[in-house]
Write a protein that holds these residues in place. Structure first.
Motif, PDB file in Angstrom:
ATOM      1  N   ARG A 110     -30.905 -32.959 -47.984  1.00 49.53           N
ATOM      2  CA  ARG A 110     -30.539 -34.250 -48.571  1.00 49.53           C
ATOM      3  C   ARG A 110     -30.140 -35.265 -47.508  1.00 49.53           C
ATOM      4  O   ARG A 110     -30.381 -36.463 -47.661  1.00 49.53           O
ATOM      5  CB  ARG A 110     -29.392 -34.058 -49.571  1.00 49.53           C
ATOM      6  CG  ARG A 110     -29.033 -35.312 -50.356  1.00 49.53           C
ATOM      7  CD  ARG A 110     -27.947 -35.016 -51.395  1.00 49.53           C
ATOM      8  NE  ARG A 110     -27.664 -36.203 -52.186  1.00 49.53           N
ATOM      9  CZ  ARG A 110     -28.327 -36.549 -53.282  1.00 49.53           C
ATOM     10  NH1 ARG A 110     -29.318 -35.794 -53.716  1.00 49.53           N
ATOM     11  NH2 ARG A 110     -28.010 -37.655 -53.962  1.00 49.53           N
ATOM     12  N   LEU A 111     -29.536 -34.782 -46.428  1.00 51.10           N
ATOM     13  CA  LEU A 111     -29.013 -35.672 -45.394  1.00 51.10           C
ATOM     14  C   LEU A 111     -30.062 -35.966 -44.334  1.00 51.10           C
ATOM     15  O   LEU A 111     -30.998 -35.202 -44.134  1.00 51.10           O
ATOM     16  CB  LEU A 111     -27.779 -35.042 -44.748  1.00 51.10           C
ATOM     17  CG  LEU A 111     -26.582 -34.813 -45.685  1.00 51.10           C
ATOM     18  CD1 LEU A 111     -25.515 -33.981 -44.991  1.00 51.10           C
ATOM     19  CD2 LEU A 111     -26.008 -36.133 -46.169  1.00 51.10           C
ATOM     20  N   THR A 112     -29.864 -37.073 -43.631  1.00 53.68           N
ATOM     21  CA  THR A 112     -30.791 -37.502 -42.585  1.00 53.68           C
ATOM     22  C   THR A 112     -30.245 -37.136 -41.209  1.00 53.68           C
ATOM     23  O   THR A 112     -29.098 -36.704 -41.072  1.00 53.68           O
ATOM     24  CB  THR A 112     -30.998 -39.020 -42.648  1.00 53.68           C
ATOM     25  OG1 THR A 112     -29.735 -39.675 -42.399  1.00 53.68           O
ATOM     26  CG2 THR A 112     -31.502 -39.447 -44.022  1.00 53.68           C
ATOM     27  N   ARG A 113     -31.064 -37.314 -40.204  1.00 50.57           N
ATOM     28  CA  ARG A 113     -30.598 -37.185 -38.822  1.00 50.57           C
ATOM     29  C   ARG A 113     -30.043 -38.526 -38.369  1.00 50.57           C
ATOM     30  O   ARG A 113     -30.365 -39.562 -38.928  1.00 50.57           O
ATOM     31  CB  ARG A 113     -31.755 -36.785 -37.909  1.00 50.57           C
ATOM     32  CG  ARG A 113     -32.408 -35.465 -38.309  1.00 50.57           C
ATOM     33  CD  ARG A 113     -31.551 -34.280 -37.950  1.00 50.57           C
ATOM     34  NE  ARG A 113     -32.132 -33.026 -38.412  1.00 50.57           N
ATOM     35  CZ  ARG A 113     -31.596 -31.839 -38.193  1.00 50.57           C
ATOM     36  NH1 ARG A 113     -30.463 -31.731 -37.532  1.00 50.57           N
ATOM     37  NH2 ARG A 113     -32.192 -30.748 -38.640  1.00 50.57           N
ATOM     38  N   GLY A 114     -29.192 -38.497 -37.367  1.00 51.65           N
ATOM     39  CA  GLY A 114     -28.625 -39.731 -36.850  1.00 51.65           C
ATOM     40  C   GLY A 114     -27.132 -39.796 -37.072  1.00 51.65           C
ATOM     41  O   GLY A 114     -26.464 -38.769 -37.225  1.00 51.65           O
ATOM     42  N   SER A 115     -26.576 -41.000 -37.112  1.00 52.04           N
ATOM     43  CA  SER A 115     -25.123 -41.163 -37.209  1.00 52.04           C
ATOM     44  C   SER A 115     -24.702 -42.011 -38.404  1.00 52.04           C
ATOM     45  O   SER A 115     -23.522 -42.308 -38.558  1.00 52.04           O
ATOM     46  CB  SER A 115     -24.586 -41.807 -35.921  1.00 52.04           C
ATOM     47  OG  SER A 115     -25.211 -43.055 -35.701  1.00 52.04           O
ATOM     48  N   GLU A 116     -25.665 -42.407 -39.249  1.00 55.05           N
ATOM     49  CA  GLU A 116     -25.299 -43.245 -40.388  1.00 55.05           C
ATOM     50  C   GLU A 116     -24.538 -42.441 -41.426  1.00 55.05           C
ATOM     51  O   GLU A 116     -24.423 -41.221 -41.342  1.00 55.05           O
ATOM     52  CB  GLU A 116     -26.549 -43.894 -41.002  1.00 55.05           C
ATOM     53  CG  GLU A 116     -27.533 -42.922 -41.613  1.00 55.05           C
ATOM     54  CD  GLU A 116     -28.534 -42.392 -40.613  1.00 55.05           C
ATOM     55  OE1 GLU A 116     -29.491 -41.717 -41.059  1.00 55.05           O
ATOM     56  OE2 GLU A 116     -28.349 -42.612 -39.401  1.00 55.05           O
ATOM     57  N   ARG A 117     -24.049 -43.117 -42.447  1.00 59.39           N
ATOM     58  CA  ARG A 117     -23.136 -42.509 -43.404  1.00 59.39           C
ATOM     59  C   ARG A 117     -23.728 -41.284 -44.095  1.00 59.39           C
ATOM     60  O   ARG A 117     -23.027 -40.308 -44.355  1.00 59.39           O
ATOM     61  CB  ARG A 117     -22.720 -43.554 -44.451  1.00 59.39           C
ATOM     62  CG  ARG A 117     -21.685 -43.033 -45.444  1.00 59.39           C
ATOM     63  CD  ARG A 117     -21.232 -44.135 -46.394  1.00 59.39           C
ATOM     64  NE  ARG A 117     -20.266 -43.643 -47.355  1.00 59.39           N
ATOM     65  CZ  ARG A 117     -18.970 -43.560 -47.146  1.00 59.39           C
ATOM     66  NH1 ARG A 117     -18.474 -43.935 -45.982  1.00 59.39           N
ATOM     67  NH2 ARG A 117     -18.151 -43.099 -48.073  1.00 59.39           N
ATOM     68  N   ILE A 120     -26.367 -35.908 -41.261  1.00 58.28           N
ATOM     69  CA  ILE A 120     -25.759 -34.603 -41.009  1.00 58.28           C
ATOM     70  C   ILE A 120     -24.545 -34.752 -40.096  1.00 58.28           C
ATOM     71  O   ILE A 120     -23.490 -34.156 -40.331  1.00 58.28           O
ATOM     72  CB  ILE A 120     -26.799 -33.659 -40.378  1.00 58.28           C
ATOM     73  CG1 ILE A 120     -27.920 -33.362 -41.378  1.00 58.28           C
ATOM     74  CG2 ILE A 120     -26.143 -32.352 -39.918  1.00 58.28           C
ATOM     75  CD1 ILE A 120     -29.098 -32.634 -40.780  1.00 58.28           C
ATOM     76  N   SER A 121     -24.671 -35.567 -39.054  1.00 55.93           N
ATOM     77  CA  SER A 121     -23.589 -35.756 -38.096  1.00 55.93           C
ATOM     78  C   SER A 121     -22.351 -36.358 -38.759  1.00 55.93           C
ATOM     79  O   SER A 121     -21.225 -35.911 -38.532  1.00 55.93           O
ATOM     80  CB  SER A 121     -24.058 -36.652 -36.949  1.00 55.93           C
ATOM     81  OG  SER A 121     -23.022 -36.893 -36.033  1.00 55.93           O
ATOM     82  N   TYR A 122     -22.568 -37.377 -39.598  1.00 57.72           N
ATOM     83  CA  TYR A 122     -21.445 -38.041 -40.255  1.00 57.72           C
ATOM     84  C   TYR A 122     -20.719 -37.082 -41.190  1.00 57.72           C
ATOM     85  O   TYR A 122     -19.488 -36.978 -41.169  1.00 57.72           O
ATOM     86  CB  TYR A 122     -21.951 -39.251 -41.035  1.00 57.72           C
ATOM     87  CG  TYR A 122     -20.851 -40.033 -41.733  1.00 57.72           C
ATOM     88  CD1 TYR A 122     -20.280 -41.153 -41.133  1.00 57.72           C
ATOM     89  CD2 TYR A 122     -20.366 -39.647 -42.979  1.00 57.72           C
ATOM     90  CE1 TYR A 122     -19.268 -41.862 -41.752  1.00 57.72           C
ATOM     91  CE2 TYR A 122     -19.354 -40.344 -43.613  1.00 57.72           C
ATOM     92  CZ  TYR A 122     -18.808 -41.453 -42.999  1.00 57.72           C
ATOM     93  OH  TYR A 122     -17.802 -42.138 -43.627  1.00 57.72           O
ATOM     94  N   VAL A 123     -21.473 -36.377 -42.027  1.00 56.30           N
ATOM     95  CA  VAL A 123     -20.855 -35.478 -43.009  1.00 56.30           C
ATOM     96  C   VAL A 123     -20.150 -34.322 -42.303  1.00 56.30           C
ATOM     97  O   VAL A 123     -19.056 -33.909 -42.708  1.00 56.30           O
ATOM     98  CB  VAL A 123     -21.904 -34.965 -44.010  1.00 56.30           C
ATOM     99  CG1 VAL A 123     -21.320 -33.864 -44.898  1.00 56.30           C
ATOM    100  CG2 VAL A 123     -22.411 -36.119 -44.872  1.00 56.30           C
ATOM    101  N   THR A 124     -20.750 -33.813 -41.229  1.00 53.75           N
ATOM    102  CA  THR A 124     -20.087 -32.768 -40.447  1.00 53.75           C
ATOM    103  C   THR A 124     -18.730 -33.252 -39.957  1.00 53.75           C
ATOM    104  O   THR A 124     -17.711 -32.553 -40.097  1.00 53.75           O
ATOM    105  CB  THR A 124     -20.954 -32.364 -39.236  1.00 53.75           C
ATOM    106  OG1 THR A 124     -22.173 -31.774 -39.707  1.00 53.75           O
ATOM    107  CG2 THR A 124     -20.229 -31.376 -38.340  1.00 53.75           C
ATOM    108  N   SER A 125     -18.686 -34.441 -39.396  1.00 50.93           N
ATOM    109  CA  SER A 125     -17.428 -35.002 -38.894  1.00 50.93           C
ATOM    110  C   SER A 125     -16.453 -35.264 -40.030  1.00 50.93           C
ATOM    111  O   SER A 125     -15.241 -35.011 -39.894  1.00 50.93           O
ATOM    112  CB  SER A 125     -17.699 -36.300 -38.125  1.00 50.93           C
ATOM    113  OG  SER A 125     -18.515 -36.059 -36.998  1.00 50.93           O
ATOM    114  N   GLU A 126     -16.945 -35.769 -41.157  1.00 54.24           N
ATOM    115  CA  GLU A 126     -16.080 -36.061 -42.299  1.00 54.24           C
ATOM    116  C   GLU A 126     -15.403 -34.794 -42.810  1.00 54.24           C
ATOM    117  O   GLU A 126     -14.192 -34.790 -43.089  1.00 54.24           O
ATOM    118  CB  GLU A 126     -16.901 -36.710 -43.412  1.00 54.24           C
ATOM    119  CG  GLU A 126     -16.064 -37.149 -44.610  1.00 54.24           C
ATOM    120  CD  GLU A 126     -16.913 -37.763 -45.705  1.00 54.24           C
ATOM    121  OE1 GLU A 126     -16.652 -38.913 -46.085  1.00 54.24           O
ATOM    122  OE2 GLU A 126     -17.849 -37.080 -46.187  1.00 54.24           O
ATOM    123  N   VAL A 127     -16.163 -33.700 -42.918  1.00 52.18           N
ATOM    124  CA  VAL A 127     -15.583 -32.440 -43.374  1.00 52.18           C
ATOM    125  C   VAL A 127     -14.532 -31.947 -42.385  1.00 52.18           C
ATOM    126  O   VAL A 127     -13.447 -31.492 -42.789  1.00 52.18           O
ATOM    127  CB  VAL A 127     -16.680 -31.377 -43.575  1.00 52.18           C
ATOM    128  CG1 VAL A 127     -16.059 -30.001 -43.830  1.00 52.18           C
ATOM    129  CG2 VAL A 127     -17.588 -31.752 -44.737  1.00 52.18           C
TER     130      VAL A 127
END
Length: 210
Positions: A110-117, A120-127
């Motif tokens: 469901r998630l994209t690559r990159g740093s947008e909201r 994967i990177s954003y959600v990883t950091s958010e968790v």
């Protein structure tokens, strides 16, 4: 947005928990091929019956896109009871101020690559931010997690590098496993926030998702 669901509020979020267990099934059983228990399209294990805290990331449409499980080390936990050989004969951690972090995953379909909201990177950091902030509020000083070298590199790259390791790395199935230690601190949270560019509160006032 992050929801933290534990024994005190889990009765308010049955649908959200079920969606989280379905995500875990898609990741751990379907994509990674782990030997895990699946029932009714959901992945659960015996440690889910011990009233852990689940840190769940939900996107703007209400879909679960990431999660992590936090469990006290004073009782049964995976490092002690499943991955004990990593400890090289040393006794497992048993402390009221140390939690174990397990079952971390994100919805890579469901998630994209990159740093947008919605990445994967954003959600990883958010968790990670949600988990560390919740742990600090509960008086937890450190977290331990069994990870593989890929996740170890992800943590180091995202401002969340382990400060140490227990025992020594061991082959576990198709990967090498290692037990990593992380402090629950404002400095660590700020480092993750700086990496991800997250300035807002990730854990919003919670509401029931039907």
């Amino acid at each position: 947005m992050i929801f933290v669901i534990d024994s005190l509020n889990k009765h308010e979020y049955p649908a959200l928990l079920n969606d989280m267990f379905r995500l875990r099934k898609r990741v751990f059983a379907d994509r990674l091929g782990w030997d895990v228990r699946v029932s009714n399209g959901m992945e659960k294990d015996k440690f889910d019956d011990l009233d852990p805290a689940h840190v769940i990331s939900v996107d703007d449409s209400g879909e679960v896109v990431g999660c992590m499980r936090l469990l006290q080390t004073t009782g049964p936990h995976m490092l002690a009871d499943i991955f004990g050989e990593l400890l090289d004969g040393e006794a497992p951690l048993r402390s009221a101020t140390v939690w174990e972090a397990t079952r971390f995953c994100v919805d890579t379909e469901r998630l994209t690559r990159g740093s947008e909201r919605n990445s994967i990177s954003y959600v990883t950091s958010e968790v990670m931010i949600g988990a560390f902030e919740f742990a600090m509020a509960a008086g937890i000083t450190d977290a331990v997690a069994v990870i593989d070298p890929v996740m170890d590199r992800v943590l180091k790259r995202s401002g969340n590098a382990p400060y140490g390791y227990l025992g020594s790395p061991k082959p576990m199935g198709k990967v090498t496993a290692l037990a990593a230690l992380m402090d629950c601190s404002e400095a660590r949270i700020q480092s993750i926030r700086d990496y991800a560019g997250i300035r807002h509160d990730v854990t919003l006032p919670q509401r029931v998702i039907a």
